[in-house]
Write an enzyme that holds these catalytic residues in place. Sequence first.
Site, PDB file in Angstrom:
ATOM      1  N   THR A 133      37.314  34.455  37.771  1.00 19.04           N
ATOM      2  CA  THR A 133      36.529  34.885  38.925  1.00 19.04           C
ATOM      3  C   THR A 133      35.198  35.500  38.503  1.00 19.04           C
ATOM      4  O   THR A 133      35.083  36.037  37.392  1.00 19.04           O
ATOM      5  CB  THR A 133      37.350  35.932  39.721  1.00 19.04           C
ATOM      6  OG1 THR A 133      36.489  36.598  40.632  1.00 19.04           O
ATOM      7  CG2 THR A 133      37.945  37.002  38.812  1.00 19.04           C
ATOM      8  N   ASP A 134      34.228  35.459  39.421  1.00 18.92           N
ATOM      9  CA  ASP A 134      32.942  36.130  39.149  1.00 18.92           C
ATOM     10  C   ASP A 134      33.090  37.655  39.175  1.00 18.92           C
ATOM     11  O   ASP A 134      32.191  38.374  38.719  1.00 18.92           O
ATOM     12  CB  ASP A 134      31.870  35.685  40.158  1.00 18.92           C
ATOM     13  CG  ASP A 134      32.222  35.968  41.621  1.00 18.92           C
ATOM     14  OD1 ASP A 134      33.334  36.461  41.904  1.00 18.92           O
ATOM     15  OD2 ASP A 134      31.369  35.684  42.487  1.00 18.92           O
ATOM     16  N   GLU A 135      34.230  38.143  39.699  1.00 19.32           N
ATOM     17  CA  GLU A 135      34.378  39.598  39.849  1.00 19.32           C
ATOM     18  C   GLU A 135      34.446  40.308  38.500  1.00 19.32           C
ATOM     19  O   GLU A 135      34.258  41.521  38.423  1.00 19.32           O
ATOM     20  CB  GLU A 135      35.610  39.921  40.715  1.00 19.32           C
ATOM     21  CG  GLU A 135      35.504  39.229  42.067  1.00 19.32           C
ATOM     22  CD  GLU A 135      36.497  39.708  43.117  1.00 19.32           C
ATOM     23  OE1 GLU A 135      36.974  40.842  43.036  1.00 19.32           O
ATOM     24  OE2 GLU A 135      36.770  38.914  44.035  1.00 19.32           O
ATOM     25  N   TYR A 159      42.260  44.363  39.993  1.00 19.86           N
ATOM     26  CA  TYR A 159      42.314  42.893  39.979  1.00 19.86           C
ATOM     27  C   TYR A 159      41.314  42.336  38.967  1.00 19.86           C
ATOM     28  O   TYR A 159      41.684  41.559  38.068  1.00 19.86           O
ATOM     29  CB  TYR A 159      42.007  42.339  41.380  1.00 19.86           C
ATOM     30  CG  TYR A 159      41.637  40.865  41.377  1.00 19.86           C
ATOM     31  CD1 TYR A 159      42.548  39.892  40.981  1.00 19.86           C
ATOM     32  CD2 TYR A 159      40.348  40.439  41.768  1.00 19.86           C
ATOM     33  CE1 TYR A 159      42.201  38.536  40.961  1.00 19.86           C
ATOM     34  CE2 TYR A 159      40.000  39.098  41.749  1.00 19.86           C
ATOM     35  CZ  TYR A 159      40.929  38.144  41.343  1.00 19.86           C
ATOM     36  OH  TYR A 159      40.581  36.813  41.316  1.00 19.86           O
ATOM     37  N   LYS A 163      41.871  40.257  35.387  1.00 16.53           N
ATOM     38  CA  LYS A 163      41.329  38.915  35.136  1.00 16.53           C
ATOM     39  C   LYS A 163      40.433  38.946  33.892  1.00 16.53           C
ATOM     40  O   LYS A 163      40.441  38.017  33.078  1.00 16.53           O
ATOM     41  CB  LYS A 163      40.532  38.410  36.346  1.00 16.53           C
ATOM     42  CG  LYS A 163      41.357  38.073  37.574  1.00 16.53           C
ATOM     43  CD  LYS A 163      42.367  36.963  37.372  1.00 16.53           C
ATOM     44  CE  LYS A 163      41.729  35.606  37.174  1.00 16.53           C
ATOM     45  NZ  LYS A 163      42.772  34.528  37.102  1.00 16.53           N
TER      46      LYS A 163
HETATM   47  P1  NAD Z   1      46.772  32.905  45.509  1.00 16.56           P
HETATM   48  O1  NAD Z   1      47.146  34.344  45.502  1.00 16.56           O
HETATM   49  O2  NAD Z   1      46.579  32.190  46.801  1.00 16.56           O
HETATM   50  O3  NAD Z   1      47.867  32.062  44.681  1.00 16.56           O
HETATM   51  C1  NAD Z   1      48.419  32.500  43.483  1.00 16.56           C
HETATM   52  C2  NAD Z   1      49.621  31.623  43.169  1.00 16.56           C
HETATM   53  O4  NAD Z   1      50.152  32.047  41.895  1.00 16.56           O
HETATM   54  C3  NAD Z   1      50.742  31.746  44.195  1.00 16.56           C
HETATM   55  O5  NAD Z   1      51.276  30.461  44.479  1.00 16.56           O
HETATM   56  C4  NAD Z   1      51.808  32.588  43.468  1.00 16.56           C
HETATM   57  O6  NAD Z   1      53.127  32.310  43.898  1.00 16.56           O
HETATM   58  C5  NAD Z   1      51.559  32.174  42.036  1.00 16.56           C
HETATM   59  N1  NAD Z   1      52.003  33.197  41.065  1.00 16.56           N
HETATM   60  C6  NAD Z   1      51.756  34.531  41.108  1.00 16.56           C
HETATM   61  N2  NAD Z   1      52.331  35.133  40.049  1.00 16.56           N
HETATM   62  C7  NAD Z   1      52.911  34.155  39.307  1.00 16.56           C
HETATM   63  C8  NAD Z   1      53.638  34.158  38.095  1.00 16.56           C
HETATM   64  N3  NAD Z   1      53.885  35.276  37.425  1.00 16.56           N
HETATM   65  N4  NAD Z   1      54.087  32.977  37.618  1.00 16.56           N
HETATM   66  C9  NAD Z   1      53.863  31.811  38.294  1.00 16.56           C
HETATM   67  N5  NAD Z   1      53.193  31.776  39.467  1.00 16.56           N
HETATM   68  C10 NAD Z   1      52.717  32.926  39.960  1.00 16.56           C
HETATM   69  O7  NAD Z   1      45.469  32.818  44.600  1.00 16.56           O
HETATM   70  P2  NAD Z   1      44.197  31.845  44.715  1.00 16.56           P
HETATM   71  O8  NAD Z   1      43.241  32.419  45.669  1.00 16.56           O
HETATM   72  O9  NAD Z   1      44.688  30.467  44.875  1.00 16.56           O
HETATM   73  O10 NAD Z   1      43.586  32.020  43.257  1.00 16.56           O
HETATM   74  C11 NAD Z   1      43.971  31.160  42.184  1.00 16.56           C
HETATM   75  C12 NAD Z   1      43.211  31.580  40.932  1.00 16.56           C
HETATM   76  O11 NAD Z   1      41.806  31.476  41.171  1.00 16.56           O
HETATM   77  C13 NAD Z   1      43.478  33.035  40.520  1.00 16.56           C
HETATM   78  O12 NAD Z   1      43.566  33.070  39.137  1.00 16.56           O
HETATM   79  C14 NAD Z   1      42.246  33.776  41.001  1.00 16.56           C
HETATM   80  O13 NAD Z   1      41.981  34.876  40.167  1.00 16.56           O
HETATM   81  C15 NAD Z   1      41.178  32.710  40.859  1.00 16.56           C
HETATM   82  N6  NAD Z   1      40.035  32.827  41.774  1.00 16.56           N
HETATM   83  C16 NAD Z   1      40.237  32.955  43.134  1.00 16.56           C
HETATM   84  C17 NAD Z   1      39.133  33.020  43.976  1.00 16.56           C
HETATM   85  C18 NAD Z   1      39.298  33.109  45.477  1.00 16.56           C
HETATM   86  O14 NAD Z   1      38.308  33.269  46.196  1.00 16.56           O
HETATM   87  N7  NAD Z   1      40.499  32.991  46.018  1.00 16.56           N
HETATM   88  C19 NAD Z   1      37.829  32.981  43.461  1.00 16.56           C
HETATM   89  C20 NAD Z   1      37.670  32.856  42.069  1.00 16.56           C
HETATM   90  C21 NAD Z   1      38.776  32.774  41.245  1.00 16.56           C
HETATM   91  P1  TYD Z   2      38.215  39.239  50.227  1.00 18.18           P
HETATM   92  O1  TYD Z   2      38.402  37.995  51.043  1.00 18.18           O
HETATM   93  O2  TYD Z   2      39.359  40.190  50.104  1.00 18.18           O
HETATM   94  O3  TYD Z   2      37.675  38.781  48.790  1.00 18.18           O
HETATM   95  P2  TYD Z   2      37.081  39.698  47.562  1.00 18.18           P
HETATM   96  O4  TYD Z   2      37.417  41.121  47.797  1.00 18.18           O
HETATM   97  O5  TYD Z   2      37.820  39.134  46.388  1.00 18.18           O
HETATM   98  O6  TYD Z   2      35.612  39.421  47.538  1.00 18.18           O
HETATM   99  O7  TYD Z   2      36.995  40.051  50.840  1.00 18.18           O
HETATM  100  C1  TYD Z   2      35.714  39.469  50.985  1.00 18.18           C
HETATM  101  C2  TYD Z   2      34.786  40.555  51.487  1.00 18.18           C
HETATM  102  O8  TYD Z   2      35.177  40.931  52.810  1.00 18.18           O
HETATM  103  C3  TYD Z   2      34.838  41.828  50.667  1.00 18.18           C
HETATM  104  O9  TYD Z   2      33.523  42.404  50.612  1.00 18.18           O
HETATM  105  C4  TYD Z   2      35.761  42.739  51.455  1.00 18.18           C
HETATM  106  C5  TYD Z   2      35.498  42.326  52.880  1.00 18.18           C
HETATM  107  N1  TYD Z   2      36.651  42.438  53.811  1.00 18.18           N
HETATM  108  C6  TYD Z   2      36.496  43.117  55.019  1.00 18.18           C
HETATM  109  O10 TYD Z   2      35.413  43.643  55.337  1.00 18.18           O
HETATM  110  N2  TYD Z   2      37.563  43.190  55.869  1.00 18.18           N
HETATM  111  C7  TYD Z   2      38.771  42.635  55.559  1.00 18.18           C
HETATM  112  O11 TYD Z   2      39.740  42.762  56.363  1.00 18.18           O
HETATM  113  C8  TYD Z   2      38.913  41.940  54.313  1.00 18.18           C
HETATM  114  C9  TYD Z   2      40.219  41.311  53.917  1.00 18.18           C
HETATM  115  C10 TYD Z   2      37.826  41.855  53.480  1.00 18.18           C
END
Ligand code: NAD
Ligand code: TYD
Length: 366
Positions: A133-135, A159, A163
Amino acid sequence: MSKLLVTGGAGFIGANFVHYWLAKYPQDRVVVLDALTYAGNMASLAGILEQDNFRFVHGDIGDEDLVATLLREESLDTVVNFAAESHVDRSIHGPDPFVTTNVVGTHSLLKAAKKVWLDGGSGRPHRFHHVSTDEVYGSLTPEEPPFSETNAYAPNSPYSASKAASDHLVRAYHHTYGLEVTTSNCSNNYGPYQFPEKLIPLIILNILEAKPLPIYGDGLNIRDWLYVEDHCRGIDLVLQKGRVGEVYNIGGNNEWTNIEIVRLVCGLVDQGIAASEILRQRFPHSPACLGNKAESLIAFVKDRPGHDRRYAINAEKSRNELGYVPQESFETGIRKTIDWYLANEDWWRAVMNGSYRDWLEKQYAD
Ligand code: NAD
Ligand code: TYD
Protein backbone atom coordinates in the site's frame (compact mmCIF):
# COMPACT_ATOMS: atom_id res chain seq x y z
CA MET A 1 1.34 -21.44 -18.61
CA SER A 2 1.64 -20.14 -15.03
CA LYS A 3 0.53 -21.76 -11.81
CA LEU A 4 -0.35 -19.21 -9.19
CA LEU A 5 -0.92 -19.26 -5.46
CA VAL A 6 -3.18 -16.27 -4.74
CA THR A 7 -3.33 -15.64 -1.01
CA GLY A 8 -6.30 -13.63 0.29
CA GLY A 9 -8.15 -14.47 -2.94
CA ALA A 10 -11.55 -14.37 -1.22
CA GLY A 11 -11.03 -10.73 -0.20
CA PHE A 12 -11.81 -7.58 -2.16
CA ILE A 13 -8.78 -7.14 -4.42
CA GLY A 14 -7.77 -10.82 -4.39
CA ALA A 15 -11.19 -11.93 -5.69
CA ASN A 16 -11.16 -9.25 -8.38
CA PHE A 17 -7.66 -10.42 -9.33
CA VAL A 18 -8.77 -14.07 -9.64
CA HIS A 19 -11.70 -13.07 -11.88
CA TYR A 20 -9.41 -10.85 -13.95
CA TRP A 21 -6.65 -13.46 -14.24
CA LEU A 22 -8.74 -16.48 -15.19
CA ALA A 23 -10.68 -14.44 -17.76
CA LYS A 24 -7.43 -13.26 -19.35
CA TYR A 25 -5.33 -16.43 -18.92
CA PRO A 26 -7.82 -19.34 -18.96
CA GLN A 27 -4.99 -21.84 -19.54
CA ASP A 28 -3.37 -20.95 -16.16
CA ARG A 29 -3.99 -22.68 -12.84
CA VAL A 30 -4.96 -20.65 -9.76
CA VAL A 31 -4.93 -21.93 -6.18
CA VAL A 32 -6.45 -19.55 -3.64
CA LEU A 33 -5.34 -19.80 -0.02
CA ASP A 34 -7.60 -17.80 2.27
CA ALA A 35 -8.29 -17.94 6.02
CA LEU A 36 -11.84 -16.60 5.46
CA THR A 37 -11.64 -13.94 8.14
CA TYR A 38 -14.59 -11.52 8.38
CA ALA A 39 -13.26 -9.96 5.12
CA GLY A 40 -13.05 -13.19 3.13
CA ASN A 41 -16.11 -14.32 1.24
CA MET A 42 -16.50 -17.41 -0.94
CA ALA A 43 -19.45 -15.69 -2.64
CA SER A 44 -16.96 -13.30 -4.23
CA LEU A 45 -15.57 -16.29 -6.18
CA ALA A 46 -18.95 -17.41 -7.53
CA GLY A 47 -18.59 -18.77 -11.04
CA ILE A 48 -14.92 -19.65 -10.45
CA LEU A 49 -15.16 -22.26 -7.70
CA GLU A 50 -16.33 -25.01 -10.07
CA GLN A 51 -13.66 -24.45 -12.73
CA ASP A 52 -11.14 -27.28 -13.27
CA ASN A 53 -8.20 -24.89 -13.28
CA PHE A 54 -9.13 -23.47 -9.87
CA ARG A 55 -8.76 -24.75 -6.32
CA PHE A 56 -9.81 -23.11 -3.07
CA VAL A 57 -7.88 -23.96 0.09
CA HIS A 58 -9.16 -22.74 3.44
CA GLY A 59 -6.02 -21.98 5.44
CA ASP A 60 -3.65 -19.45 6.91
CA ILE A 61 -0.57 -17.92 5.26
CA GLY A 62 1.08 -18.43 8.66
CA ASP A 63 0.89 -22.21 8.16
CA GLU A 64 4.31 -22.71 6.60
CA ASP A 65 3.92 -26.48 6.13
CA LEU A 66 0.58 -26.08 4.36
CA VAL A 67 2.01 -23.44 2.02
CA ALA A 68 5.12 -25.55 1.27
CA THR A 69 2.92 -28.57 0.56
CA LEU A 70 0.72 -26.55 -1.82
CA LEU A 71 3.73 -25.10 -3.65
CA ARG A 72 5.16 -28.62 -4.08
CA GLU A 73 2.08 -30.69 -4.87
CA GLU A 74 0.66 -28.16 -7.33
CA SER A 75 4.13 -27.25 -8.78
CA LEU A 76 3.24 -23.59 -8.30
CA ASP A 77 5.63 -21.03 -9.78
CA THR A 78 4.09 -17.74 -8.64
CA VAL A 79 2.81 -16.36 -5.35
CA VAL A 80 0.66 -13.21 -5.35
CA ASN A 81 0.23 -12.20 -1.73
CA PHE A 82 -2.97 -10.26 -1.04
CA ALA A 83 -3.69 -11.88 2.34
CA ALA A 84 -3.75 -9.25 5.06
CA GLU A 85 -5.69 -7.47 7.69
CA SER A 86 -6.48 -4.34 5.73
CA HIS A 87 -8.65 -1.86 7.63
CA VAL A 88 -6.97 1.07 9.41
CA ASP A 89 -9.81 1.58 11.92
CA ARG A 90 -9.63 -2.07 13.01
CA SER A 91 -5.85 -1.76 13.41
CA ILE A 92 -6.39 1.14 15.81
CA HIS A 93 -8.87 -0.82 17.93
CA GLY A 94 -6.92 -4.11 17.85
CA PRO A 95 -3.46 -4.20 16.25
CA ASP A 96 -2.52 -7.81 17.16
CA PRO A 97 -4.00 -9.61 14.11
CA PHE A 98 -2.23 -7.07 11.91
CA VAL A 99 1.15 -8.11 13.27
CA THR A 100 0.20 -11.79 13.19
CA THR A 101 -0.99 -11.89 9.58
CA ASN A 102 0.77 -9.01 7.85
CA VAL A 103 4.20 -9.45 9.46
CA VAL A 104 4.50 -13.00 10.84
CA GLY A 105 2.18 -14.47 8.19
CA THR A 106 4.06 -12.86 5.29
CA HIS A 107 7.31 -14.09 6.81
CA SER A 108 5.98 -17.67 6.96
CA LEU A 109 4.98 -17.38 3.32
CA LEU A 110 8.49 -16.21 2.43
CA LYS A 111 10.04 -19.08 4.39
CA ALA A 112 7.86 -21.62 2.58
CA ALA A 113 8.72 -20.11 -0.82
CA LYS A 114 12.44 -20.13 0.00
CA LYS A 115 12.26 -23.74 1.19
CA VAL A 116 10.50 -25.03 -1.93
CA TRP A 117 11.95 -22.77 -4.62
CA LEU A 118 15.52 -22.17 -3.40
CA ASP A 119 16.73 -24.67 -0.80
CA GLY A 120 18.26 -27.84 -2.11
CA GLY A 121 19.23 -25.98 -5.28
CA SER A 122 16.01 -26.71 -7.19
CA GLY A 123 16.62 -23.48 -9.14
CA ARG A 124 13.00 -23.48 -10.30
CA PRO A 125 11.81 -20.31 -12.11
CA HIS A 126 9.57 -18.52 -9.67
CA ARG A 127 8.15 -15.16 -8.63
CA PHE A 128 6.94 -13.93 -5.25
CA HIS A 129 4.80 -10.82 -5.73
CA HIS A 130 3.84 -8.88 -2.64
CA VAL A 131 0.85 -6.53 -2.73
CA SER A 132 1.35 -3.48 -0.55
CA THR A 133 0.00 0.00 0.00
CA ASP A 134 0.98 3.65 -0.43
CA GLU A 135 0.22 4.11 3.28
CA VAL A 136 3.74 2.84 4.13
CA TYR A 137 5.09 6.22 2.92
CA GLY A 138 3.16 8.15 5.58
CA SER A 139 1.20 11.34 5.02
CA LEU A 140 1.71 14.20 2.52
CA THR A 141 1.07 17.91 3.00
CA PRO A 142 -0.98 19.59 0.22
CA GLU A 143 2.22 20.97 -1.35
CA GLU A 144 4.38 17.85 -1.34
CA PRO A 145 4.89 15.82 -4.54
CA PRO A 146 3.18 12.40 -4.72
CA PHE A 147 4.97 9.35 -3.30
CA SER A 148 7.59 7.76 -5.50
CA GLU A 149 9.34 4.43 -4.90
CA THR A 150 12.34 6.21 -3.36
CA ASN A 151 10.34 7.96 -0.62
CA ALA A 152 11.42 6.97 2.89
CA TYR A 153 8.99 4.73 4.76
CA ALA A 154 7.08 6.59 7.51
CA PRO A 155 4.01 4.48 8.41
CA ASN A 156 1.62 6.06 10.92
CA SER A 157 -1.03 3.45 11.75
CA PRO A 158 -0.61 -0.09 13.07
CA TYR A 159 -1.95 -1.23 9.66
CA SER A 160 0.62 0.69 7.61
CA ALA A 161 3.42 -0.19 10.06
CA SER A 162 2.63 -3.89 9.67
CA LYS A 163 2.56 -3.57 5.86
CA ALA A 164 5.87 -1.68 5.96
CA ALA A 165 7.42 -4.48 8.02
CA SER A 166 6.20 -7.06 5.50
CA ASP A 167 7.64 -5.02 2.61
CA HIS A 168 11.04 -4.99 4.35
CA LEU A 169 10.96 -8.75 4.86
CA VAL A 170 10.15 -9.30 1.18
CA ARG A 171 13.07 -7.06 0.21
CA ALA A 172 15.39 -8.86 2.63
CA TYR A 173 14.50 -12.31 1.24
CA HIS A 174 15.59 -11.08 -2.18
CA HIS A 175 18.82 -9.44 -1.07
CA THR A 176 19.85 -12.15 1.37
CA TYR A 177 18.62 -15.37 -0.21
CA GLY A 178 17.99 -14.45 -3.84
CA LEU A 179 14.23 -15.07 -3.74
CA GLU A 180 12.80 -13.54 -6.92
CA VAL A 181 10.44 -10.93 -5.54
CA THR A 182 8.54 -7.88 -6.74
CA THR A 183 6.43 -5.51 -4.66
CA SER A 184 3.68 -3.10 -5.70
CA ASN A 185 2.48 -0.22 -3.52
CA CYS A 186 -0.98 0.89 -4.52
CA SER A 187 -3.30 3.75 -3.60
CA ASN A 188 -6.91 3.38 -2.34
CA ASN A 189 -8.95 0.92 -4.40
CA TYR A 190 -12.70 0.90 -5.00
CA GLY A 191 -15.01 -1.38 -6.99
CA PRO A 192 -17.05 -4.59 -6.74
CA TYR A 193 -16.74 -6.96 -3.74
CA GLN A 194 -15.28 -4.34 -1.39
CA PHE A 195 -16.22 -4.97 2.22
CA PRO A 196 -18.63 -2.20 3.30
CA GLU A 197 -16.49 -0.93 6.15
CA LYS A 198 -14.40 1.03 3.61
CA LEU A 199 -15.51 4.54 2.66
CA ILE A 200 -17.11 4.13 -0.78
CA PRO A 201 -19.26 0.99 -0.25
CA LEU A 202 -20.17 2.18 3.25
CA ILE A 203 -21.55 5.41 1.83
CA ILE A 204 -23.49 3.68 -0.98
CA LEU A 205 -25.15 1.19 1.37
CA ASN A 206 -25.87 3.72 4.12
CA ILE A 207 -27.67 5.95 1.61
CA LEU A 208 -29.86 3.03 0.51
CA GLU A 209 -30.86 2.41 4.12
CA ALA A 210 -31.02 6.09 5.19
CA LYS A 211 -28.26 5.66 7.76
CA PRO A 212 -25.84 8.48 8.70
CA LEU A 213 -22.83 8.98 6.42
CA PRO A 214 -19.95 9.35 8.89
CA ILE A 215 -17.22 11.77 7.78
CA TYR A 216 -14.15 11.74 9.98
CA GLY A 217 -12.84 15.15 11.08
CA ASP A 218 -13.28 17.97 8.55
CA GLY A 219 -13.66 15.64 5.55
CA LEU A 220 -10.71 17.27 3.79
CA ASN A 221 -8.34 14.28 3.94
CA ILE A 222 -7.24 13.31 0.44
CA ARG A 223 -6.89 9.87 -1.13
CA ASP A 224 -5.82 8.88 -4.66
CA TRP A 225 -8.54 6.49 -5.86
CA LEU A 226 -8.03 3.62 -8.30
CA TYR A 227 -10.62 1.29 -9.80
CA VAL A 228 -9.74 -2.23 -8.62
CA GLU A 229 -9.44 -3.71 -12.12
CA ASP A 230 -6.75 -1.14 -12.94
CA HIS A 231 -4.86 -2.38 -9.88
CA CYS A 232 -5.18 -5.97 -11.14
CA ARG A 233 -3.90 -4.86 -14.54
CA GLY A 234 -0.95 -3.16 -12.83
CA ILE A 235 -0.05 -6.33 -10.90
CA ASP A 236 -0.32 -8.33 -14.14
CA LEU A 237 2.18 -5.95 -15.78
CA VAL A 238 4.57 -6.24 -12.83
CA LEU A 239 4.39 -10.04 -13.07
CA GLN A 240 4.99 -10.02 -16.84
CA LYS A 241 7.52 -7.20 -17.20
CA GLY A 242 8.67 -6.08 -13.75
CA ARG A 243 12.33 -6.40 -12.82
CA VAL A 244 13.08 -8.82 -9.98
CA GLY A 245 13.85 -7.06 -6.70
CA GLU A 246 12.06 -3.88 -7.77
CA VAL A 247 9.17 -1.94 -6.25
CA TYR A 248 6.44 -0.39 -8.43
CA ASN A 249 3.93 2.24 -7.34
CA ILE A 250 0.45 1.86 -8.81
CA GLY A 251 -2.02 4.74 -8.58
CA GLY A 252 -4.89 6.49 -10.23
CA ASN A 253 -3.60 10.08 -10.52
CA ASN A 254 -7.01 10.82 -9.05
CA GLU A 255 -6.94 12.83 -5.80
CA TRP A 256 -10.19 13.64 -4.05
CA THR A 257 -11.12 14.90 -0.59
CA ASN A 258 -13.42 12.57 1.33
CA ILE A 259 -16.25 15.08 1.41
CA GLU A 260 -16.09 15.51 -2.39
CA ILE A 261 -16.33 11.73 -2.84
CA VAL A 262 -19.27 11.45 -0.47
CA ARG A 263 -21.12 14.28 -2.24
CA LEU A 264 -20.44 12.68 -5.63
CA VAL A 265 -21.76 9.29 -4.49
CA CYS A 266 -24.82 10.98 -2.88
CA GLY A 267 -25.67 12.74 -6.15
CA LEU A 268 -25.28 9.61 -8.27
CA VAL A 269 -27.34 7.40 -5.96
CA ASP A 270 -30.08 10.09 -5.77
CA GLN A 271 -30.18 10.23 -9.57
CA GLY A 272 -30.37 6.44 -9.88
CA ILE A 273 -33.20 6.15 -7.36
CA ALA A 274 -35.14 9.05 -8.88
CA ALA A 275 -34.93 7.42 -12.31
CA SER A 276 -36.07 3.92 -11.34
CA GLU A 277 -39.42 2.79 -9.93
CA ILE A 278 -37.90 -0.65 -9.21
CA LEU A 279 -35.11 0.88 -7.10
CA ARG A 280 -37.64 3.03 -5.23
CA GLN A 281 -39.56 -0.14 -4.34
CA ARG A 282 -36.41 -1.98 -3.28
CA PHE A 283 -34.97 0.88 -1.20
CA PRO A 284 -38.00 2.81 0.11
CA HIS A 285 -36.03 4.48 2.93
CA SER A 286 -33.47 6.06 0.61
CA PRO A 287 -33.78 9.87 0.85
CA ALA A 288 -34.57 10.29 -2.86
CA CYS A 289 -37.78 8.23 -2.36
CA LEU A 290 -39.03 10.90 0.02
CA GLY A 291 -37.93 13.82 -2.14
CA ASN A 292 -34.84 14.45 0.02
CA LYS A 293 -31.16 14.53 -0.82
CA ALA A 294 -28.75 11.83 0.36
CA GLU A 295 -26.41 14.64 1.42
CA SER A 296 -28.82 15.31 4.29
CA LEU A 297 -27.43 12.10 5.87
CA ILE A 298 -23.86 13.47 6.10
CA ALA A 299 -22.65 13.46 9.72
CA PHE A 300 -19.25 14.85 10.70
CA VAL A 301 -17.90 12.57 13.45
CA LYS A 302 -14.82 12.42 15.67
CA ASP A 303 -11.64 12.12 13.64
CA ARG A 304 -9.72 8.86 13.30
CA PRO A 305 -6.69 8.95 15.66
CA GLY A 306 -3.51 9.67 13.68
CA HIS A 307 -5.57 10.20 10.50
CA ASP A 308 -3.18 10.64 7.55
CA ARG A 309 -3.98 13.85 5.70
CA ARG A 310 -3.10 13.02 2.13
CA TYR A 311 -1.92 10.10 0.00
CA ALA A 312 -0.96 10.44 -3.66
CA ILE A 313 1.02 8.17 -5.96
CA ASN A 314 3.58 9.00 -8.59
CA ALA A 315 3.22 6.03 -10.97
CA GLU A 316 5.80 7.20 -13.54
CA LYS A 317 8.10 4.23 -13.02
CA SER A 318 5.24 1.80 -13.72
CA ARG A 319 4.20 3.84 -16.74
CA ASN A 320 7.72 4.10 -18.20
CA GLU A 321 8.90 0.55 -17.47
CA LEU A 322 5.68 -1.43 -17.72
CA GLY A 323 3.36 0.70 -19.86
CA TYR A 324 0.92 0.95 -16.95
CA VAL A 325 -1.92 3.44 -17.53
CA PRO A 326 -5.20 3.26 -15.58
CA GLN A 327 -8.09 2.68 -17.99
CA GLU A 328 -11.11 3.59 -15.88
CA SER A 329 -12.04 7.22 -15.26
CA PHE A 330 -13.36 8.06 -11.80
CA GLU A 331 -16.75 8.97 -13.27
CA THR A 332 -17.16 5.58 -15.01
CA GLY A 333 -15.56 3.61 -12.17
CA ILE A 334 -17.84 5.09 -9.51
CA ARG A 335 -20.92 4.51 -11.68
CA LYS A 336 -19.91 0.87 -12.26
CA THR A 337 -19.34 0.44 -8.54
CA ILE A 338 -22.72 1.88 -7.55
CA ASP A 339 -24.42 -0.27 -10.21
CA TRP A 340 -22.63 -3.35 -8.88
CA TYR A 341 -23.84 -2.78 -5.31
CA LEU A 342 -27.38 -2.13 -6.57
CA ALA A 343 -27.31 -5.37 -8.57
CA ASN A 344 -25.73 -7.50 -5.82
CA GLU A 345 -27.89 -6.91 -2.78
CA ASP A 346 -27.66 -10.59 -1.73
CA TRP A 347 -23.87 -10.31 -1.51
CA TRP A 348 -23.83 -7.25 0.74
CA ARG A 349 -26.85 -8.24 2.84
CA ALA A 350 -25.01 -11.48 3.74
CA VAL A 351 -21.91 -9.49 4.65
CA MET A 352 -23.86 -6.92 6.70
CA ASN A 353 -25.67 -9.64 8.64
CA GLY A 354 -22.40 -11.26 9.66
CA SER A 355 -19.86 -10.25 12.24
CA TYR A 356 -19.33 -6.83 10.66
CA ARG A 357 -22.52 -5.35 12.06
CA ASP A 358 -21.50 -6.39 15.61
CA TRP A 359 -18.05 -4.88 15.14
CA LEU A 360 -19.40 -1.60 13.82
CA GLU A 361 -21.91 -1.24 16.63
CA LYS A 362 -19.21 -1.91 19.21
CA GLN A 363 -16.91 0.64 17.59
CA TYR A 364 -19.49 3.39 17.79
CA ALA A 365 -20.47 2.36 21.32
CA ASP A 366 -16.87 2.97 22.58
P1 NAD B 1 -9.50 -7.52 2.34
O1 NAD B 1 -9.46 -7.23 3.80
O2 NAD B 1 -10.73 -7.26 1.56
O3 NAD B 1 -9.12 -9.07 2.09
C1 NAD B 1 -8.10 -9.72 2.77
C2 NAD B 1 -8.25 -11.21 2.51
O4 NAD B 1 -7.15 -11.88 3.18
C3 NAD B 1 -9.54 -11.80 3.06
O5 NAD B 1 -10.10 -12.71 2.12
C4 NAD B 1 -9.09 -12.58 4.31
O6 NAD B 1 -9.92 -13.69 4.61
C5 NAD B 1 -7.69 -12.98 3.89
N1 NAD B 1 -6.80 -13.23 5.05
C6 NAD B 1 -6.64 -12.45 6.14
N2 NAD B 1 -5.75 -13.01 6.98
C7 NAD B 1 -5.31 -14.15 6.38
C8 NAD B 1 -4.38 -15.14 6.74
N3 NAD B 1 -3.71 -15.09 7.89
N4 NAD B 1 -4.17 -16.17 5.89
C9 NAD B 1 -4.86 -16.26 4.72
N5 NAD B 1 -5.78 -15.34 4.35
C10 NAD B 1 -5.99 -14.30 5.16
O7 NAD B 1 -8.25 -6.73 1.74
P2 NAD B 1 -8.08 -6.02 0.31
O8 NAD B 1 -8.64 -4.67 0.38
O9 NAD B 1 -8.51 -6.97 -0.73
O10 NAD B 1 -6.49 -5.88 0.27
C11 NAD B 1 -5.67 -6.90 -0.30
C12 NAD B 1 -4.22 -6.46 -0.19
O11 NAD B 1 -4.03 -5.24 -0.90
C13 NAD B 1 -3.76 -6.21 1.25
O12 NAD B 1 -2.47 -6.70 1.38
C14 NAD B 1 -3.78 -4.70 1.37
O13 NAD B 1 -2.80 -4.26 2.28
C15 NAD B 1 -3.43 -4.28 -0.04
N6 NAD B 1 -3.95 -2.97 -0.47
C16 NAD B 1 -5.29 -2.67 -0.33
C17 NAD B 1 -5.75 -1.44 -0.78
C18 NAD B 1 -7.22 -1.08 -0.69
O14 NAD B 1 -7.59 0.06 -1.00
N7 NAD B 1 -8.10 -1.98 -0.30
C19 NAD B 1 -4.88 -0.50 -1.35
C20 NAD B 1 -3.52 -0.85 -1.47
C21 NAD B 1 -3.08 -2.08 -1.04
P1 TYD C 1 -10.81 3.90 4.17
O1 TYD C 1 -11.77 3.47 3.09
O2 TYD C 1 -10.95 3.29 5.52
O3 TYD C 1 -9.33 3.73 3.58
P2 TYD C 1 -7.90 4.24 4.21
O4 TYD C 1 -8.09 4.62 5.62
O5 TYD C 1 -7.06 3.01 4.07
O6 TYD C 1 -7.47 5.37 3.32
O7 TYD C 1 -10.95 5.48 4.35
C1 TYD C 1 -10.77 6.37 3.26
C2 TYD C 1 -10.86 7.77 3.82
O8 TYD C 1 -12.20 8.01 4.27
C3 TYD C 1 -9.98 8.01 5.03
O9 TYD C 1 -9.48 9.36 4.98
C4 TYD C 1 -10.91 7.85 6.21
C5 TYD C 1 -12.23 8.34 5.66
N1 TYD C 1 -13.44 7.70 6.22
C6 TYD C 1 -14.48 8.49 6.72
O10 TYD C 1 -14.41 9.73 6.71
N2 TYD C 1 -15.60 7.88 7.20
C7 TYD C 1 -15.71 6.52 7.24
O11 TYD C 1 -16.75 5.99 7.73
C8 TYD C 1 -14.64 5.72 6.72
C9 TYD C 1 -14.71 4.22 6.74
C10 TYD C 1 -13.53 6.35 6.22
